[in-house]
Design an enzyme around this catalytic site. Structure first.
Site, PDB file in Angstrom:
ATOM      1  N   ARG A 224       1.127   5.555  34.338  1.00 41.69           N
ATOM      2  CA  ARG A 224       0.024   6.177  34.242  1.00 41.69           C
ATOM      3  C   ARG A 224       0.659   5.992  32.520  1.00 41.69           C
ATOM      4  NH1 ARG A 224      -0.893  11.711  36.334  1.00 41.69           N
ATOM      5  NH2 ARG A 224      -0.636  12.704  34.702  1.00 41.69           N
TER       6      ARG A 224
ATOM      7  N   ARG B 240       0.836  -0.539  24.776  1.00 43.24           N
ATOM      8  CA  ARG B 240       0.132  -0.718  23.728  1.00 43.24           C
ATOM      9  C   ARG B 240       0.717  -1.091  22.329  1.00 43.24           C
ATOM     10  NH1 ARG B 240      -2.687   4.668  22.565  1.00 43.24           N
ATOM     11  NH2 ARG B 240      -3.545   4.952  24.629  1.00 43.24           N
TER      12      ARG B 240
ATOM     13  N   ARG C  60       7.635  20.012  42.919  1.00 39.94           N
ATOM     14  CA  ARG C  60       8.623  20.009  41.991  1.00 39.94           C
ATOM     15  C   ARG C  60       7.742  21.221  41.191  1.00 39.94           C
ATOM     16  NH1 ARG C  60      13.688  19.376  40.949  1.00 39.94           N
ATOM     17  NH2 ARG C  60      13.077  19.116  39.349  1.00 39.94           N
TER      18      ARG C  60
ATOM     19  N   ARG D 227      10.131  19.796  27.824  1.00 44.21           N
ATOM     20  CA  ARG D 227       9.360  20.099  26.662  1.00 44.21           C
ATOM     21  C   ARG D 227       8.968  21.109  25.896  1.00 44.21           C
ATOM     22  NH1 ARG D 227       4.536  17.114  29.640  1.00 44.21           N
ATOM     23  NH2 ARG D 227       3.614  19.108  31.138  1.00 44.21           N
TER      24      ARG D 227
ATOM     25  N   GLU E 168       9.764  23.913  28.696  1.00 42.01           N
ATOM     26  CA  GLU E 168       9.320  23.473  30.194  1.00 42.01           C
ATOM     27  C   GLU E 168      10.603  23.463  31.093  1.00 42.01           C
ATOM     28  OE1 GLU E 168       6.424  21.104  31.102  1.00 42.01           O
ATOM     29  OE2 GLU E 168       4.436  22.139  29.689  1.00 42.01           O
TER      30      GLU E 168
ATOM     31  N   TYR F  57      -1.311  14.490  43.286  1.00 39.91           N
ATOM     32  CA  TYR F  57      -0.850  14.046  41.780  1.00 39.91           C
ATOM     33  C   TYR F  57      -2.269  13.855  40.852  1.00 39.91           C
ATOM     34  CZ  TYR F  57       1.775  13.675  37.719  1.00 39.91           C
ATOM     35  OH  TYR F  57       2.913  14.080  36.203  1.00 39.91           O
TER      36      TYR F  57
ATOM     37  N   ASP G 174      -5.428  14.731  38.217  1.00 38.91           N
ATOM     38  CA  ASP G 174      -5.713  15.352  36.939  1.00 38.91           C
ATOM     39  C   ASP G 174      -7.283  16.190  36.883  1.00 38.91           C
ATOM     40  OD1 ASP G 174      -3.782  15.010  35.255  1.00 38.91           O
ATOM     41  OD2 ASP G 174      -4.507  12.915  34.659  1.00 38.91           O
TER      42      ASP G 174
HETATM   43  P1  FAD Z   1      -4.592  24.848  41.781  1.00 34.46           P
HETATM   44  O1  FAD Z   1      -5.410  24.903  39.828  1.00 34.46           O
HETATM   45  O2  FAD Z   1      -3.639  25.033  41.452  1.00 34.46           O
HETATM   46  O3  FAD Z   1      -5.552  25.896  42.596  1.00 34.46           O
HETATM   47  C1  FAD Z   1      -5.512  26.294  43.755  1.00 34.46           C
HETATM   48  C2  FAD Z   1      -5.834  28.149  43.275  1.00 34.46           C
HETATM   49  O4  FAD Z   1      -5.536  28.490  45.168  1.00 34.46           O
HETATM   50  C3  FAD Z   1      -4.804  29.162  43.004  1.00 34.46           C
HETATM   51  O5  FAD Z   1      -5.415  30.229  41.989  1.00 34.46           O
HETATM   52  C4  FAD Z   1      -3.870  29.218  44.303  1.00 34.46           C
HETATM   53  O6  FAD Z   1      -3.251  31.064  43.548  1.00 34.46           O
HETATM   54  C5  FAD Z   1      -4.795  29.630  45.428  1.00 34.46           C
HETATM   55  N1  FAD Z   1      -4.338  30.075  46.846  1.00 34.46           N
HETATM   56  C6  FAD Z   1      -3.601  29.036  47.242  1.00 34.46           C
HETATM   57  N2  FAD Z   1      -2.954  29.407  48.201  1.00 34.46           N
HETATM   58  C7  FAD Z   1      -3.719  30.212  48.879  1.00 34.46           C
HETATM   59  C8  FAD Z   1      -4.337  31.805  49.668  1.00 34.46           C
HETATM   60  N3  FAD Z   1      -3.360  31.915  50.325  1.00 34.46           N
HETATM   61  N4  FAD Z   1      -5.074  32.501  49.651  1.00 34.46           N
HETATM   62  C9  FAD Z   1      -5.560  32.351  47.879  1.00 34.46           C
HETATM   63  N5  FAD Z   1      -5.490  32.093  47.283  1.00 34.46           N
HETATM   64  C10 FAD Z   1      -4.644  30.974  47.304  1.00 34.46           C
HETATM   65  N6  FAD Z   1      -4.408  18.028  34.470  1.00 34.46           N
HETATM   66  C11 FAD Z   1      -5.070  17.120  33.723  1.00 34.46           C
HETATM   67  O7  FAD Z   1      -6.254  16.258  33.997  1.00 34.46           O
HETATM   68  N7  FAD Z   1      -4.615  17.475  32.737  1.00 34.46           N
HETATM   69  C12 FAD Z   1      -3.296  18.068  32.030  1.00 34.46           C
HETATM   70  O8  FAD Z   1      -2.504  17.852  30.657  1.00 34.46           O
HETATM   71  C13 FAD Z   1      -3.045  18.094  33.451  1.00 34.46           C
HETATM   72  N8  FAD Z   1      -1.798  19.357  32.977  1.00 34.46           N
HETATM   73  C14 FAD Z   1      -0.878  19.501  34.117  1.00 34.46           C
HETATM   74  C15 FAD Z   1       0.206  20.370  33.927  1.00 34.46           C
HETATM   75  C16 FAD Z   1       1.114  21.045  34.782  1.00 34.46           C
HETATM   76  C17 FAD Z   1       2.325  21.722  34.758  1.00 34.46           C
HETATM   77  C18 FAD Z   1       0.911  20.865  35.917  1.00 34.46           C
HETATM   78  C19 FAD Z   1       1.236  21.354  37.145  1.00 34.46           C
HETATM   79  C20 FAD Z   1      -0.597  20.149  36.701  1.00 34.46           C
HETATM   80  C21 FAD Z   1      -1.715  19.590  35.618  1.00 34.46           C
HETATM   81  N9  FAD Z   1      -2.666  18.618  35.406  1.00 34.46           N
HETATM   82  C22 FAD Z   1      -3.302  18.519  34.113  1.00 34.46           C
HETATM   83  C23 FAD Z   1      -3.231  19.231  36.770  1.00 34.46           C
HETATM   84  C24 FAD Z   1      -4.692  20.240  37.109  1.00 34.46           C
HETATM   85  O9  FAD Z   1      -3.612  21.619  36.684  1.00 34.46           O
HETATM   86  C25 FAD Z   1      -5.221  20.405  38.715  1.00 34.46           C
HETATM   87  O10 FAD Z   1      -5.547  18.783  38.535  1.00 34.46           O
HETATM   88  C26 FAD Z   1      -5.998  20.550  39.155  1.00 34.46           C
HETATM   89  O11 FAD Z   1      -5.462  22.158  38.215  1.00 34.46           O
HETATM   90  C27 FAD Z   1      -6.196  21.203  39.870  1.00 34.46           C
HETATM   91  O12 FAD Z   1      -6.873  22.092  40.923  1.00 34.46           O
HETATM   92  P2  FAD Z   1      -6.953  22.649  42.065  1.00 34.46           P
HETATM   93  O13 FAD Z   1      -8.253  23.631  42.285  1.00 34.46           O
HETATM   94  O14 FAD Z   1      -6.876  21.362  43.439  1.00 34.46           O
HETATM   95  O15 FAD Z   1      -5.748  23.324  41.650  1.00 34.46           O
HETATM   96  N1  UDP Z   2       7.829  10.189  30.703  1.00 31.50           N
HETATM   97  C1  UDP Z   2       8.895   9.748  30.425  1.00 31.50           C
HETATM   98  N2  UDP Z   2       8.834  10.289  29.204  1.00 31.50           N
HETATM   99  C2  UDP Z   2       7.929  10.899  28.295  1.00 31.50           C
HETATM  100  C3  UDP Z   2       6.470  11.237  29.245  1.00 31.50           C
HETATM  101  C4  UDP Z   2       6.752  10.920  30.108  1.00 31.50           C
HETATM  102  O1  UDP Z   2       9.756   8.618  30.836  1.00 31.50           O
HETATM  103  O2  UDP Z   2       8.502  10.930  27.394  1.00 31.50           O
HETATM  104  C5  UDP Z   2       7.584   9.814  32.181  1.00 31.50           C
HETATM  105  C6  UDP Z   2       8.202  10.881  33.709  1.00 31.50           C
HETATM  106  O3  UDP Z   2       8.826   9.801  34.539  1.00 31.50           O
HETATM  107  C7  UDP Z   2       7.152  11.660  33.618  1.00 31.50           C
HETATM  108  C8  UDP Z   2       5.757  10.821  33.830  1.00 31.50           C
HETATM  109  O4  UDP Z   2       6.412   9.405  32.367  1.00 31.50           O
HETATM  110  O5  UDP Z   2       6.383  11.920  35.270  1.00 31.50           O
HETATM  111  C9  UDP Z   2       4.386  11.100  33.534  1.00 31.50           C
HETATM  112  O6  UDP Z   2       3.915  11.462  32.208  1.00 31.50           O
HETATM  113  P1  UDP Z   2       2.794  12.545  32.186  1.00 31.50           P
HETATM  114  O7  UDP Z   2       2.752  13.391  30.860  1.00 31.50           O
HETATM  115  O8  UDP Z   2       1.370  11.694  32.425  1.00 31.50           O
HETATM  116  O9  UDP Z   2       2.963  13.654  33.179  1.00 31.50           O
HETATM  117  P2  UDP Z   2       2.495  14.994  33.273  1.00 31.50           P
HETATM  118  O10 UDP Z   2       1.744  15.609  32.620  1.00 31.50           O
HETATM  119  O11 UDP Z   2       1.750  15.036  34.641  1.00 31.50           O
HETATM  120  O12 UDP Z   2       3.830  15.784  33.328  1.00 31.50           O
END
Ligand code: FAD
Ligand code: UDP
Length: 374
Positions: free
Chosen positions: A175, A179, A252, A283, A308, A356, A358
């Site tokens: 991911r 560069r 996780r 982070r 985090e 996984y 986005d």
């Molecule tokens: P979710 O947003 O998880 O929504 C699912 C919903 O279903 C939740 O509100 C939950 O409460 C509900 N639900 C589950 N079970 C039930 C039930 N039984 N009854 C009623 N409701 C229920 N993507 C990016 O593009 N950029 C980022 O920087 C980025 N950062 C992230 C950082 C973290 C820590 C995480 C975990 C994800 C990140 N993502 C990021 C990914 C992004 O969060 C997801 O792609 C997106 O939010 C997923 O949307 P979703 O609707 O599939 O799931």
């Molecule tokens: N990663 C790393 N060092 C960093 C940042 C990311 O080794 O400083 C690795 C790590 O394995 C991570 C993966 O790159 O799980 C993807 O990172 P990203 O920041 O895209 O993850 P997310 O935003 O989904 O936590």
């Protein structure tokens, strides 16, 4: 009342599908077990700052149709993610680019940097002898060599995933861009930003005019809720839908330690990764930097940060990152094979597809599903 669709989960997948269904003249009820709508993009206001409650979210995409779709609902700002890594107090720019190579080795030109990486790669290249890297460690060594692997990847990744890099799939590290230019933009995508006014506004616009219920868990009232609609769009964990009959999928999760500080600018950047084992968190996010730039950072004399901590998921915690190893992949395939036979339930999103994803691909998938079923 009978709805065309019961949408379980108000995250980006459920909200996007609901928006398209509503605009196609279908009736929808969106439920969420959390006390608010929006899934993981939900933000809470503290001291006038949008705090990303379920983890920092930066929107980025190469898909112009998705970018236009979200911008028509809420315009996005110009935020560009440029995380900094802190390894025992030494600072490095991410992703791996000429700034990182200069900081790591003092090399000043792309040619010098390429030569340095080629020298560092030699051992793993010889070992692999043209075959594909079998795990994250081999992939990282092949990509950037030993120094960067040891200072910026190994310990961070082991904290994040709770497993040795030799037991993690290679794709996780692919991911990250590599560069040979001085460019700290974390993403290669042409479109990137944060909705002006925050993600809650995006969710509000998606769900305008649609019936919603919060604090409503599908499983506590499954039969009654199912009877309310012709079709269910289910975005929760797929194993839970089938009562874990084949076993539990692993995730996780992240514990956020959030603090308000009496300083306008704590770390000078939205994201600082702590890449050594010695620091227990992965982070620190300083939320105001997603929406305040330059001097405007000082308009607010306070700031909010979140540390985090990554841990293994247990029932009752929020499932965040699917653990895409062989055991979980096989288990997911079993669930998917029965899900594919359902006539009145469609599965989508990060939890139901155990992927996984986005945000942008999630919206893309929801638009696709809407296109097929509306
Ligand atoms: P979710 O947003 O998880 O929504 C699912 C919903 O279903 C939740 O509100 C939950 O409460 C509900 N639900 C589950 N079970 C039930 C039930 N039984 N009854 C009623 N409701 C229920 N993507 C990016 O593009 N950029 C980022 O920087 C980025 N950062 C992230 C950082 C973290 C820590 C995480 C975990 C994800 C990140 N993502 C990021 C990914 C992004 O969060 C997801 O792609 C997106 O939010 C997923 O949307 P979703 O609707 O599939 O799931
Ligand atoms: N990663 C790393 N060092 C960093 C940042 C990311 O080794 O400083 C690795 C790590 O394995 C991570 C993966 O790159 O799980 C993807 O990172 P990203 O920041 O895209 O993850 P997310 O935003 O989904 O936590």
């Amino acid at each position: 009342m009978k709805y065309d669709f019961l949408i379980v989960g108000s995250g980006l997948f459920g909200a996007t599908f609901a928006y398209k269904a509503h605009h196609a003249g279908k009736s929808c009820l969106v439920i969420d077990k959390r006390p608010q709508l929006g899934g993981n993009v939900y933000c809470e206001q503290t001291e006038g700052i949008n705090v990303h409650k379920y983890g920092a979210h930066i929107f980025h995409t190469a898909n112009k149709a998705v970018w236009d779709f979200v911008n028509a609902l809420v315009p996005f700002n110009r935020y560009t993610n440029c995380p900094v890594a802190n390894y025992h107090g030494e600072l490095y720019n991410l992703p791996f680019n000429m700034n990182t190579f200069y900081q790591m080795w003092g090399v000043r030109t792309p040619e010098e940097a390429q030569a340095k990486i080629a020298e560092q790669r030699a051992v793993v290249s010889a070992k692999l002898d043209g075959s594909e890297p079998r795990n994250l460690e081999e992939q990282a060594l092949l990509l950037v060599g030993r120094d960067i692997y040891e200072k910026l990847i190994k310990e961070y990744t082991e904290k994040q995933w709770g497993r040795p890099c030799t037991e993690l799939p290679a794709f996780i590290i692919r991911r990250l861009p590599l560069r040979f230019v001085f460019d700290n933009n974390y993403f290669n995508d042409p479109y990137q930003g944060i909705p002006i006014g925050g993600y809650n506004l995006l969710i509000k616009r998606l769900l305008e005019g649609i019936d919603t219920r919060v604090n409503c868990d599908f499983f506590t009232n499954r039969d009654k809720l199912t009877a309310l609609a012709d079709t269910i769009i289910y975005t929760g964990p797929i194993d839970q839908f089938y009562d874990y009959r084949f076993g539990k999928l692993q995730y996780r999760t992240v514990r956020f330690e959030t603090e308000t500080l009496n300083t306008p600018n704590y770390q000078g950047n939205a994201v600082v990764n702590y890449t050594s084992h010695e620091v227990p968190y992965t982070r620190i996010i300083e939320h105001k930097h997603f929406e305040s730039f330059g001097q405007s950072v000082y308009d607010n004399t306070k700031t909010v940060i979140s540390r985090e901590y990554s841990t293994e998921w247990q029932p009752g915690m929020e499932p965040y990152y699917p653990v895409n190893d062989e055991r979980n992949a096989a288990l997911y395939t079993q669930y998917k094979s029965i899900a594919d036979t359902e006539k009145h339930v469609l599965f989508g999103g990060r939890l139901a597809e155990y992927k996984y994803y986005d945000m942008a691909p999630i919206i893309e998938q929801a638009l696709l599903l809407a296109g097929q079923h509306l």
